[in-house]
Design a protein around this motif. Structure first.
Motif, short mmCIF file in Angstrom:
data_model
loop_
_atom_site.label_atom_id
_atom_site.label_comp_id
_atom_site.label_asym_id
_atom_site.label_seq_id
_atom_site.Cartn_x
_atom_site.Cartn_y
_atom_site.Cartn_z
N GLU A 192 7.87 -4.48 33.94
CA GLU A 192 7.51 -5.76 34.57
C GLU A 192 8.35 -6.09 35.80
O GLU A 192 8.05 -7.04 36.52
N LYS A 193 9.40 -5.30 36.02
CA LYS A 193 10.23 -5.51 37.23
C LYS A 193 9.82 -4.57 38.36
O LYS A 193 10.41 -4.60 39.44
N ILE A 194 8.88 -3.68 38.10
CA ILE A 194 8.52 -2.67 39.09
C ILE A 194 7.32 -3.14 39.92
O ILE A 194 6.29 -3.53 39.38
N ALA A 195 7.49 -3.13 41.24
CA ALA A 195 6.41 -3.51 42.15
C ALA A 195 5.86 -2.25 42.82
O ALA A 195 6.62 -1.35 43.17
N VAL A 196 4.54 -2.20 42.98
CA VAL A 196 3.92 -1.08 43.69
C VAL A 196 3.06 -1.64 44.83
O VAL A 196 2.26 -2.57 44.61
N PHE A 197 3.25 -1.10 46.02
CA PHE A 197 2.47 -1.48 47.19
C PHE A 197 1.61 -0.28 47.61
O PHE A 197 2.13 0.84 47.70
N ILE A 198 0.34 -0.50 47.84
CA ILE A 198 -0.51 0.56 48.38
C ILE A 198 -0.71 0.28 49.87
O ILE A 198 -1.08 -0.83 50.25
N ASP A 199 -0.41 1.25 50.68
CA ASP A 199 -0.47 1.10 52.13
C ASP A 199 -1.51 2.09 52.65
O ASP A 199 -1.27 3.30 52.68
N GLU A 200 -2.68 1.57 53.00
CA GLU A 200 -3.80 2.45 53.38
C GLU A 200 -3.89 2.66 54.90
O GLU A 200 -3.83 1.72 55.67
N MET A 201 -4.04 3.92 55.28
CA MET A 201 -4.15 4.28 56.70
C MET A 201 -5.58 4.70 57.01
O MET A 201 -6.26 5.26 56.17
N SER A 202 -5.98 4.47 58.26
CA SER A 202 -7.27 5.02 58.70
C SER A 202 -7.03 6.39 59.34
O SER A 202 -5.91 6.70 59.77
N LYS A 203 -8.07 7.19 59.40
CA LYS A 203 -7.94 8.54 59.96
C LYS A 203 -7.61 8.52 61.45
O LYS A 203 -7.17 9.53 62.00
N SER A 204 -7.83 7.40 62.09
CA SER A 204 -7.53 7.35 63.53
C SER A 204 -6.08 6.93 63.79
O SER A 204 -5.66 6.86 64.94
N ASN A 205 -5.35 6.66 62.72
CA ASN A 205 -3.94 6.26 62.88
C ASN A 205 -2.98 7.22 62.19
O ASN A 205 -1.83 6.86 61.92
N TYR A 206 -3.43 8.42 61.90
CA TYR A 206 -2.61 9.38 61.18
C TYR A 206 -2.84 10.77 61.77
O TYR A 206 -3.99 11.21 61.89
N ALA A 207 -1.75 11.44 62.14
CA ALA A 207 -1.86 12.76 62.76
C ALA A 207 -0.95 13.75 62.08
O ALA A 207 0.16 13.42 61.66
N LEU A 208 -1.42 14.97 61.98
CA LEU A 208 -0.60 16.10 61.54
C LEU A 208 -0.70 17.16 62.62
O LEU A 208 -1.81 17.44 63.12
N GLY A 209 0.44 17.73 63.02
CA GLY A 209 0.40 18.76 64.04
C GLY A 209 -0.07 18.24 65.39
O GLY A 209 -0.60 19.00 66.21
N GLY A 210 0.09 16.93 65.61
CA GLY A 210 -0.25 16.37 66.92
C GLY A 210 -1.72 16.01 67.09
O GLY A 210 -2.15 15.60 68.17
N LYS A 211 -2.49 16.12 66.00
CA LYS A 211 -3.93 15.84 66.05
C LYS A 211 -4.27 14.82 64.97
O LYS A 211 -3.93 15.03 63.80
#
Lengths: 61, 61, 61, 61, 61, 61
Positions: free
Chosen positions: D37-56
Motif C-alpha cells: 500500500e506504500k508503493i506507487a506506480v506511474f505509467i508514462d506513455e510515449m507516442s511513436k513520434s517522440n521516441y527514437a532508437l539509433g537516431g530514427k
C-alpha cells in the motif's frame, strides 16, 4: 544506452523532431563512443500552461 | 536553476496552477537563495488510469 | 501525491534543505488543496561537472 | 515508497495496464519488503513520434 | 523498452536489488508482452536527507 | 529550454563529458532553433549495480 530525454515546448514540426533525434544521437555517439543503435532519445513536450519561469507560466505572459 | 517538477493528477483549474507555480517559486527562492527568475517549474499531469497505489489504479477504485 | 522534485546544484546546507521541503510542501498544499501529509518532496542534487548551460559545464566556467 | 515509473509506448489495453501495476507492485513488495500500500506506480506513455532508437523515430521506420 | 525506474531509499542489500530487477522485469514482460531482453530497469536510490513526506525529511524525523 | 538529460553509465572521462555537452547543445540548437545559451544539459550517471537489462544488472553479468 545512453538514454537521452529532450524536454521542450510543444509546437516543433515533425521535420524538426526527425532532425533533432538524428543529430543528437550522432553527437552522443561521437563523444561517448556508444554505438548509435544503442542510443534512445525521448522527446517530452510541454504545454505553455504547464511550464513557468520566474513564477509565471508561459501561458500567462 | 533550481528546476522544480510537480507531478499530480490532472483536474486542477487554471487558477490553481497559476497560484501553484507562483507560490512554489517563492518558497524555493526564499529557502535556497536562488533568484526567482532563474527558477523553472514544470507541472506534470497524470490521468487516473496511469497512476496506482497499492497495486490498484485510481481509475479502478 | 503530489510528488515534487527539486533539482539543484549540491552545496546547500542541511538547514536550507530542511526549510526548502517545509516551505515547498506548504505552498503545494495551499494551492492544490492536497493534505500536507500526502505530499512527497525529493531533492535531486547535481555536481557542477554534470550540468551545462550554453554547452559549457559549470565546472568549466 | 518505492515509486515506480514504467515508460512505454502507448497502445496497451486497459486490461494490460491493470495487470501491469498489480504484478509490478507485488514484485517490488516481495523483493524490497515495502508494504504494497506504500508503493506507487506511474505509467508514462510515449507516442511513436517522440521516441527514437539509433537516431530514427519509430514513426519514421 | 519498456524502461522501468524504481526510486527508493538507499540501504537495500545487493541481493535485494538483484531480486528486484529480476522480478520486476518478469512482471513487466508477462503483462505487456515485451520480451525480457528489451526491458531496462534503473534503480534510483535516495538518501534520507533528500526525501520528505508531510514537509519533514526522513532524516529529521 | 530545451532541457536535455543524458543518462549513462559512470566512467566517461571529464574530456568526454565536456565534449558531450558541447556537441549535444549544438545539435539541439541547430535543429530546434533555440539559442544555445538557453539550453541546459544534465548528465545523470548510473552505477552498474543500479542498471539492468533483461532482468540482470550489469554488475552481475
Amino acid at each position: 544506452m545512453p538514454y537521452v530525454t529532450v524536454k521542450m515546448l510543444e509546437g516543433r514540426t515533425d521535420e524538426q523532431k526527425r532532425a533533432l533525434v538524428e543529430k543528437v544521437t550522432a553527437a552522443v555517439s561521437e563523444t561517448t563512443g556508444a554505438p548509435a543503435e544503442k542510443i534512445a532519445v525521448f522527446i517530452d513536450e510541454m504545454s505553455k500552461s504547464n511550464y513557468a519561469l520566474g513564477g509565471k507560466r508561459l501561458s500567462d505572459q
